[in-house]
Design a protein around this motif. Sequence first.
Motif, short mmCIF file in Angstrom:
data_model
loop_
_atom_site.label_atom_id
_atom_site.label_comp_id
_atom_site.label_asym_id
_atom_site.label_seq_id
_atom_site.Cartn_x
_atom_site.Cartn_y
_atom_site.Cartn_z
N LYS A 1 -24.01 -9.69 14.48
CA LYS A 1 -25.13 -8.44 14.30
C LYS A 1 -24.17 -7.40 14.79
O LYS A 1 -24.26 -6.18 14.40
N SER B 1 -22.29 -5.59 12.29
CA SER B 1 -22.96 -5.08 11.27
C SER B 1 -23.38 -5.70 10.09
O SER B 1 -23.60 -5.27 9.08
N ARG C 1 -25.72 -7.46 7.99
CA ARG C 1 -27.23 -7.17 7.78
C ARG C 1 -28.06 -8.40 7.78
O ARG C 1 -29.28 -8.66 8.52
#
Length: 313
Positions: free
Chosen positions: A86, A89, A91
């Motif tokens: 997470k 980044s 998704r």
Amino acid sequence: MNEENRKFEVLRVSILSHCSFACVYCAPKNKPDQTNFFPKVNYLSPELLESKIIALQPHIQIKEVHLTGGEPTLHNNLIPLIKKLKDLSIREIAITSNGFFEDGLIHEMKLAGLTRMNFSLDSFSQIGFEKLSDRKLPVERLFQRILEAKNIGLEVKVNCTVLRGYNDSEILDLLGWSGENGIPIRFLEFMKMGPLQEEHSDCFYSAEEIRETIRLKYNFSPHLTASDSTATYHITDNGYLFGIIANHTEPFCDGCNRLRMDSLGRIYGCLSDQTSFDIPSETSEVAMVLKQAMDTKKKKFTGSGLSMKYIGG
């Protein structure tokens, strides 16, 4: 997908080389694992995963990381692993599990950043479950875990590997249960991997046989399927969504966008090729290694001697 336009977009990571089950299509008792280049049990550390993804990100756009195993919920640093993804980044963060893990873990995983859970659901009956998994555990607990993940707001799918003489008679029951609960189910052809690579045909149940079995009770039509999907989806007249993953009889290799990583941090370009690559620390060399990995991709699935517990699906 045009050969020149193929690219890696999904990273499937086998975060540990161990599973709590001994399923007949992966680790049968009468067929010892011949793979000798893995430690008996190896865990991918959050730090190593982070460093490998940081090295890959300038070269490929990773739209999803899918955690597999072995059984990934046995990893002693699972929550930190998800948090690392997470923080990087990513998704879409998914995990595939057999469903037998500690209470509260689903909630912890979702809070850490998990977006989807895939469950292995190979039998509707207690007898069938024990025969396939070689474990005397209550199958009802697996059903409860699946519904728990759905109710907490995760995207959920279930996977069923179909084997002749084991669970082909349960296809309709599994489709009925998943459909009634609004959960897509994917039926998989048994793949030539690991200990049973050379003794695959006796249990093989084809995609067309799966469709013929479903037609005994349901009318269905094609459903929208993404070009990079491993499954071909259908929907019954009463709204039950199911997919079929047919590596052998209806291969989808030309649309494969998957890069795989094992618990040692090495990458594989193709499930049908045991060649692995280390990701170099020098940024200038990463692109070359990724091209070498892409070059191993086959135009047709042929299987591998590498057990699924080492490389996931």
